[in-house]
Every structure is written in structure tokens, then in C-alpha cells.
Design a protein around this motif. Structure first.
Motif, short mmCIF file in Angstrom:
data_model
loop_
_atom_site.label_atom_id
_atom_site.label_comp_id
_atom_site.label_asym_id
_atom_site.label_seq_id
_atom_site.Cartn_x
_atom_site.Cartn_y
_atom_site.Cartn_z
N ILE A 43 6.84 1.20 8.35
CA ILE A 43 7.99 1.75 8.42
C ILE A 43 9.24 1.19 9.13
O ILE A 43 8.99 0.80 10.40
CB ILE A 43 7.74 3.22 9.26
CG1 ILE A 43 6.61 3.85 8.23
CG2 ILE A 43 8.93 4.01 9.11
CD1 ILE A 43 5.83 5.05 8.54
N ALA A 44 10.38 1.13 8.64
CA ALA A 44 11.62 0.58 9.13
C ALA A 44 12.69 1.83 9.03
O ALA A 44 12.63 2.98 8.23
CB ALA A 44 12.15 -0.41 8.16
N PRO A 45 13.72 1.41 9.76
CA PRO A 45 14.88 2.57 9.71
C PRO A 45 15.34 3.05 8.41
O PRO A 45 15.82 3.89 8.25
CB PRO A 45 15.95 2.14 10.65
CG PRO A 45 15.01 1.12 11.60
CD PRO A 45 14.16 0.61 10.71
N ASP A 46 15.39 1.96 7.50
CA ASP A 46 16.08 2.01 6.34
C ASP A 46 15.01 2.25 5.31
O ASP A 46 15.48 2.51 3.97
CB ASP A 46 17.05 0.99 6.12
CG ASP A 46 15.87 -0.43 5.99
OD1 ASP A 46 15.02 -0.39 6.49
OD2 ASP A 46 16.58 -1.31 5.43
N ALA A 50 4.69 -0.09 1.26
CA ALA A 50 2.67 -0.04 1.39
C ALA A 50 2.36 -1.05 0.44
O ALA A 50 2.73 -0.97 -0.57
CB ALA A 50 2.66 1.72 1.08
N ARG A 51 1.30 -1.56 0.94
CA ARG A 51 0.73 -2.58 -0.03
C ARG A 51 -0.95 -2.23 0.22
O ARG A 51 -1.39 -1.99 1.06
CB ARG A 51 0.92 -4.07 0.85
CG ARG A 51 0.22 -5.12 0.08
CD ARG A 51 0.60 -6.47 0.57
NE ARG A 51 0.41 -6.50 1.93
CZ ARG A 51 1.24 -7.01 2.81
NH1 ARG A 51 2.56 -7.52 2.16
NH2 ARG A 51 1.03 -6.95 4.12
N CYS A 52 -1.36 -2.25 -1.05
CA CYS A 52 -2.84 -2.50 -1.26
C CYS A 52 -3.16 -3.70 -1.61
O CYS A 52 -2.47 -4.60 -2.38
CB CYS A 52 -3.01 -1.48 -2.80
SG CYS A 52 -4.81 -1.38 -3.66
N SER A 53 -4.43 -4.08 -1.24
CA SER A 53 -5.00 -5.44 -1.30
C SER A 53 -5.07 -5.74 -2.65
O SER A 53 -5.18 -6.96 -3.03
CB SER A 53 -6.15 -5.61 -0.62
OG SER A 53 -7.29 -4.63 -0.89
N ARG A 54 -5.47 -4.95 -3.70
CA ARG A 54 -5.67 -5.16 -4.84
C ARG A 54 -4.55 -4.77 -6.21
O ARG A 54 -4.56 -5.45 -7.09
CB ARG A 54 -6.91 -4.24 -5.46
CG ARG A 54 -8.12 -4.54 -4.43
CD ARG A 54 -9.30 -4.66 -5.47
NE ARG A 54 -10.45 -5.16 -4.57
CZ ARG A 54 -11.74 -4.92 -4.80
NH1 ARG A 54 -12.16 -4.05 -5.82
NH2 ARG A 54 -12.58 -5.34 -3.91
N HIS A 55 -3.70 -4.10 -5.75
CA HIS A 55 -2.90 -3.55 -6.77
C HIS A 55 -1.08 -3.70 -6.13
O HIS A 55 -0.24 -3.45 -7.07
CB HIS A 55 -2.95 -1.86 -6.90
CG HIS A 55 -4.42 -1.84 -7.47
ND1 HIS A 55 -5.30 -1.14 -6.81
CD2 HIS A 55 -4.75 -1.96 -8.74
CE1 HIS A 55 -6.31 -1.22 -7.62
NE2 HIS A 55 -6.18 -1.56 -8.75
N GLY A 56 -0.84 -4.54 -5.11
CA GLY A 56 0.17 -4.69 -4.67
C GLY A 56 0.91 -3.75 -3.94
O GLY A 56 0.61 -2.86 -3.41
N THR A 57 2.32 -4.06 -3.82
CA THR A 57 3.25 -3.21 -2.93
C THR A 57 4.03 -2.10 -3.57
O THR A 57 4.68 -2.50 -4.59
CB THR A 57 4.06 -4.29 -2.10
OG1 THR A 57 3.44 -5.06 -1.92
CG2 THR A 57 5.06 -3.72 -1.33
N VAL A 58 4.11 -1.01 -2.99
CA VAL A 58 5.31 -0.15 -3.43
C VAL A 58 6.14 0.24 -2.36
O VAL A 58 5.99 -0.16 -1.04
CB VAL A 58 4.56 1.24 -4.04
CG1 VAL A 58 3.96 1.24 -5.10
CG2 VAL A 58 3.94 1.92 -2.71
N ASP A 59 7.49 0.46 -2.48
CA ASP A 59 8.47 0.71 -1.30
C ASP A 59 9.18 1.91 -1.64
O ASP A 59 9.21 2.63 -2.68
CB ASP A 59 9.30 -0.59 -0.98
CG ASP A 59 10.11 -0.89 -2.22
OD1 ASP A 59 10.39 -0.21 -3.24
OD2 ASP A 59 10.42 -2.04 -2.38
N SER A 60 9.75 2.58 -0.57
CA SER A 60 10.73 3.54 -0.60
C SER A 60 11.81 3.34 -1.76
O SER A 60 12.21 4.46 -2.35
CB SER A 60 11.27 3.96 0.68
OG SER A 60 12.02 3.06 1.26
N MET A 61 12.38 2.26 -2.03
CA MET A 61 13.31 2.44 -2.96
C MET A 61 12.81 2.21 -4.34
O MET A 61 13.67 2.84 -5.24
CB MET A 61 14.01 0.62 -2.91
CG MET A 61 14.68 0.58 -1.50
SD MET A 61 15.97 1.72 -1.27
CE MET A 61 16.99 1.19 -2.05
N SER A 62 11.79 1.98 -4.65
CA SER A 62 11.08 1.99 -6.03
C SER A 62 10.50 3.51 -6.27
O SER A 62 10.34 3.98 -7.46
CB SER A 62 9.89 1.16 -6.04
OG SER A 62 8.63 1.57 -5.30
N THR A 63 10.33 4.24 -5.10
CA THR A 63 9.86 5.70 -5.38
C THR A 63 10.90 6.84 -5.17
O THR A 63 10.53 8.00 -5.37
CB THR A 63 8.77 5.95 -4.47
OG1 THR A 63 9.05 5.89 -3.10
CG2 THR A 63 7.58 5.08 -4.82
#
Length: 66
Positions: A43-46, A50-63
Motif C-alpha cells: 500500500i502506497a499513498p497513491d 497485490a501479487r499472486c505467485s501464480r496469477h500475477g499482479t493487480v493494482d488500484s489503477m487497473s481496478t
């Protein structure tokens, strides 16, 4: 399919109880929706990522809802 905040299996169509912050979009997901594994969350100010070891990364910008 798994709940991103509790890790509960939602394949049966049951909507698990969520904390208020998750409903308001203030809480990042803690579990992968594809496999139910606990994710690494930063978690960052902006935003957050979140990263799953099998399925990659999602971030606040993509959701973000536009």
C-alpha cells in the motif's frame, strides 16, 4: 472463483460478508480471485498493488471504477 477480501469460495453463488472498507473500495484485495491464495500486498499513498505467485499482479489503477 474466490472472494478477494476473505478468500472464501464463492462458486456456490453465496456472497460472503465483507467489511465496510471493502464495500467502499478502500481495502485492497488480500486473496487471488482465481486460486484463493494469499497475495503479497503493498500500500502506497497513491494506491496499492497485490501479487499472486501464480496469477500475477493487480493494482488500484487497473481496478478503479471510472
Amino acid at each position: 472463483m474466490f472472494d478477494p477480501y476473505t478468500g472464501a469460495d464463492v462458486a456456490g453463488g453465496v456472497d460472503p460478508a465483507r467489511i465496510t472498507a471493502a464495500h467502499r473500495g478502500l481495502e485492497p484485495p488480500r486473496f487471488c480471485t482465481q486460486c484463493g491464495r494469499r497475495m503479497i500486498v503493498q500500500i502506497a499513498p497513491d494506491g496499492w498493488w497485490a501479487r499472486c505467485s501464480r496469477h500475477g499482479t493487480v493494482d488500484s489503477m487497473s481496478t478503479e471504477q471510472r
